[in-house]
Design a protein around this motif. Structure first.
Motif, short mmCIF file in Angstrom:
data_model
loop_
_atom_site.label_atom_id
_atom_site.label_comp_id
_atom_site.label_asym_id
_atom_site.label_seq_id
_atom_site.Cartn_x
_atom_site.Cartn_y
_atom_site.Cartn_z
N VAL A 1 0.88 -1.40 -0.03
CA VAL A 1 0.00 0.12 0.04
C VAL A 1 0.75 1.23 -0.08
CG1 VAL A 1 -1.87 1.03 1.26
CG2 VAL A 1 -1.79 -1.32 1.40
N PHE A 2 1.81 1.15 0.85
CA PHE A 2 2.85 2.32 0.82
C PHE A 2 3.45 2.41 -0.29
CE2 PHE A 2 2.33 1.74 5.29
CZ PHE A 2 2.36 3.09 5.82
N ILE A 3 3.94 1.35 -0.97
CA ILE A 3 4.66 1.36 -2.24
C ILE A 3 3.72 2.02 -3.52
CG2 ILE A 3 5.95 0.21 -3.98
CD1 ILE A 3 6.99 -1.69 -1.52
N ASP A 4 2.41 1.52 -3.47
CA ASP A 4 1.49 1.97 -4.55
C ASP A 4 1.39 3.40 -4.43
OD1 ASP A 4 1.57 -0.69 -5.47
OD2 ASP A 4 -0.63 -1.14 -4.36
N ASN A 5 1.28 3.77 -3.28
CA ASN A 5 0.85 5.40 -3.04
C ASN A 5 2.34 6.18 -3.42
OD1 ASN A 5 -1.68 6.04 -1.86
ND2 ASN A 5 -1.48 4.28 -0.73
N GLN A 6 3.28 5.44 -2.94
CA GLN A 6 4.68 6.27 -3.43
C GLN A 6 4.60 6.46 -4.80
OE1 GLN A 6 9.06 4.88 -2.44
NE2 GLN A 6 8.34 3.72 -4.14
N ASN A 7 4.35 5.52 -5.85
CA ASN A 7 4.23 5.33 -7.22
C ASN A 7 3.31 6.45 -7.84
OD1 ASN A 7 6.44 3.44 -6.91
ND2 ASN A 7 4.85 1.83 -7.49
N THR A 8 2.16 6.39 -6.86
CA THR A 8 0.96 7.54 -7.32
C THR A 8 1.22 8.79 -7.06
OG1 THR A 8 -0.69 5.74 -7.19
CG2 THR A 8 -1.54 7.95 -7.29
N TYR A 9 2.03 9.09 -5.74
CA TYR A 9 1.95 10.70 -5.37
C TYR A 9 3.24 11.03 -5.30
CZ TYR A 9 -2.97 9.53 -4.41
OH TYR A 9 -4.10 9.23 -4.57
N GLY A 10 4.31 10.16 -5.51
CA GLY A 10 5.72 10.45 -5.32
C GLY A 10 6.20 10.92 -4.05
N VAL A 11 5.91 10.14 -2.95
CA VAL A 11 6.26 10.37 -1.65
C VAL A 11 6.97 9.16 -1.05
CG1 VAL A 11 5.64 11.01 0.68
CG2 VAL A 11 4.50 11.97 -1.27
N ASN A 12 8.23 9.11 -0.65
CA ASN A 12 8.90 7.78 -0.24
C ASN A 12 8.23 7.17 0.62
OD1 ASN A 12 11.15 6.49 1.30
ND2 ASN A 12 12.38 7.33 -0.20
N ALA A 13 8.25 5.86 0.23
CA ALA A 13 7.37 4.74 1.07
C ALA A 13 7.91 4.52 2.13
CB ALA A 13 7.10 3.53 -0.07
N ALA A 14 9.40 4.18 2.14
CA ALA A 14 9.91 3.63 3.21
C ALA A 14 9.92 4.76 4.48
CB ALA A 14 11.39 3.26 3.20
N LEU A 15 10.15 6.09 4.29
CA LEU A 15 10.04 7.04 5.15
C LEU A 15 8.75 7.39 5.72
CD1 LEU A 15 12.37 9.86 3.57
CD2 LEU A 15 13.28 8.12 5.31
N VAL A 16 7.84 7.24 5.05
CA VAL A 16 6.38 7.35 5.49
C VAL A 16 5.96 6.20 6.33
CG1 VAL A 16 3.99 7.83 5.01
CG2 VAL A 16 5.85 8.91 3.69
#
Length: 486
Positions: A309-324
């Motif tokens: 879920v974090f990775i998919d949102n990273q790819n959609t919104y350009g925000v680092n998945a691991a940091l969030v």
């Protein structure tokens, strides 16, 4: 936005506890002389800290400037005390030492630091019992309040004297107990407490295949004389750091060999802490659950099976998945907080220090993650937003930490979790997936213009300026270089 300097950067998290030894409580209602540290003067008393943890009297003065001048003549242990001080020690100025935050005297849970002494410019805020580097007393009104010049994990500015206790360096070096606090105007009515102040420091340790930089911080409060200790693994130590070495730093990137910050060794930034959130993590989804397992956390966590879920949102919104994800771990107790379980709120969104009950509700965990990455973080990364201090987690001097959280170590802790996640993704082999994969630049000058490549006629892209002239550790990704322009 950038002038450039390629940086290495480093910082993780772990808590260790040390407990207490002595308790002495006394009932007080207002600004009373608690008689812990008697005074002989009716105005400004100048002396030095004795080996017994008391204060000598080397002279009485009617004005602050004369008192401070005499204080410096006494050397590093000199202090100025005044009977109207809100602090049990009555110290209003000192030659060297640290300041400990105590906002309850102003009936608040946090206190503000301002860029300028007239409460102007940029500001940040901090909760109680936190350490700040003390530089000087800027002003004193004779009634217990004034302004002192400090640095709180990178934010250099001014704070109300009423909202702090000053601790001379001699108490720290000799680990002598002293009374702090008191005059609490909140409903808690906390009385003066006996404690020790240790001063934060950094230590380099070999941890399996990794050479880690450990940050040791302490609470400024204790129940019986021995305060709680926090040990945070921040990230890979710098190449020039040796295992077993001890360093001091009031901002987290300029390192000194001494407590007084006179002998600078070098500068080193934490990659995970200063990496802009507008970046991409390549850590795989399985490692997110693996981190939870390493913490003995499984399906009872709202974070379980959310890696993709974090990775998919990273790819959609350009925000680092691991940091969030690391942010969610810290804010939600690894997905097990009441807000996480009952409101699907993994980030403490709208859980203000003054009223946590305002925390937001979300229909699902996925909705909460999506809104945070798509909307909630957007303002903190918008150069035109008053909350913008850089797109990185940062500290109190720059990044989201300036206005996102009262905890001055919030960015340190999240970066540490991201570092641990990266270790797990590599099976603790000594390798790291995300570390140093993005080239970073540092801008510390205000109002610098940037253009596309070398073509100045193409029009200005932007200026390295935001807010009222405040510019500190503005970190940006280096995407490309054309000639001398980056």
């Amino acid at each position: 936005m950038k002038k450039s300097i390629n940086l290495l950067l480093c910082l993780v998290i772990a808590f260790t506890n040390i407990m207490f030894i002595h308790e002495n409580v006394i009932a007080v209602n207002a600004k009373i002389d608690y008689q812990y540290y008697p005074m002989s003067c009716g105005a400004y008393e100048v002396g030095y800290v004795t080996d017994q943890g008391g204060f000598s009297n080397e002279g009485c003065f009617n004005d602050l400037n004369s008192a401070i001048s005499k204080m410096y003549q006494l050397g590093p242990d000199g202090v100025v005390r005044h009977p109207n001080s809100y602090s049990p020690t009555k110290i209003i100025a000192m030659s060297s030492g640290v300041a400990i935050s105590y906002p309850m005297r102003s009936k608040n849970s946090t206190t503000n630091l301002f860029q300028y002494p007239n409460n102007d410019g940029k500001k940040t805020y901090v909760t109680k019992h936190r350490e700040m580097a003390y530089f000087k007393t800027y002003s004193y009104d004779g009634n217990g309040d004034g302004k002192i010049h400090v640095n709180l994990t990178g934010f250099e500015g001014y704070i109300s004297l009423k909202d702090v206790d000053l601790v001379p360096m001699k108490f720290i070096k000799k680990e002598m107990p002293l009374y702090l606090g008191g005059n609490d105007a909140t409903s808690l009515n906390e009385q003066p407490f006996n404690t020790r102040i240790y001063q934060a420091y950094y230590e380099v340790k070999q941890n399996g295949n990794y050479k880690d930089l450990i940050f040791i911080a302490h609470s400024g409060w204790s129940k019986d004389g021995w305060p709680e200790r926090f040990a945070m693994t921040l990230g890979p130590a710098a190449d020039w750091m040796n295992v077993g070495s001890i360093y001091y730093s009031y901002n987290g990137y300029d390192f000194y060999s001494d407590r007084e910050y006179k002998n600078k060794v070098n500068t080193y930034y934490n990659y995970y802490q200063f990496l802009p959130l507008r970046s991409k993590s390549n850590i795989n989804a399985d490692s997110y659950n693996a981190l939870l397992k390493a913490k003995n956390i499984s399906a009872d966590s709202k974070l379980w099976n959310t890696g993709q879920v974090f990775i998919d949102n990273q790819n959609t919104y350009g925000v680092n998945a691991a940091l969030v994800f690391a942010m969610a771990c810290l804010e939600s107790g690894y997905g097990r907080s009441n807000f996480a379980k009952e409101r699907n709120n993994l980030f403490g969104w709208n859980a203000f220090d003054s009223d946590p009950g305002q925390a937001s509700y979300f229909n699902s965990v996925n909705d909460g993650i999506r809104e945070h990455m798509a909307i909630n973080l957007r303002g903190f990364m918008d150069i035109n937003d008053f909350r913008f201090f850089g797109m990185h987690l940062g500290n109190k001097g720059s990044g989201l930490n300036v206005l996102y959280a009262a905890d001055p170590y919030w960015g340190y802790k999240i970066a540490g979790i991201a570092y641990e996640l990266d270790k797990i993704n590599n099976n603790y082999s000594g390798n790291l997936t995300d570390y140093n994969k993005t080239s970073l630049g540092l801008i510390n000058k205000y109002n610098i213009s940037f253009y596309r490549g070398n073509n100045l006629s193409s029009g200005e892209l932007y200026k390295s300026a935001y807010g009222a002239t405040y510019q500190s550790n503005f970190i940006v990704p280096i995407l490309n270089q054309e000639g001398s322009m980056i």
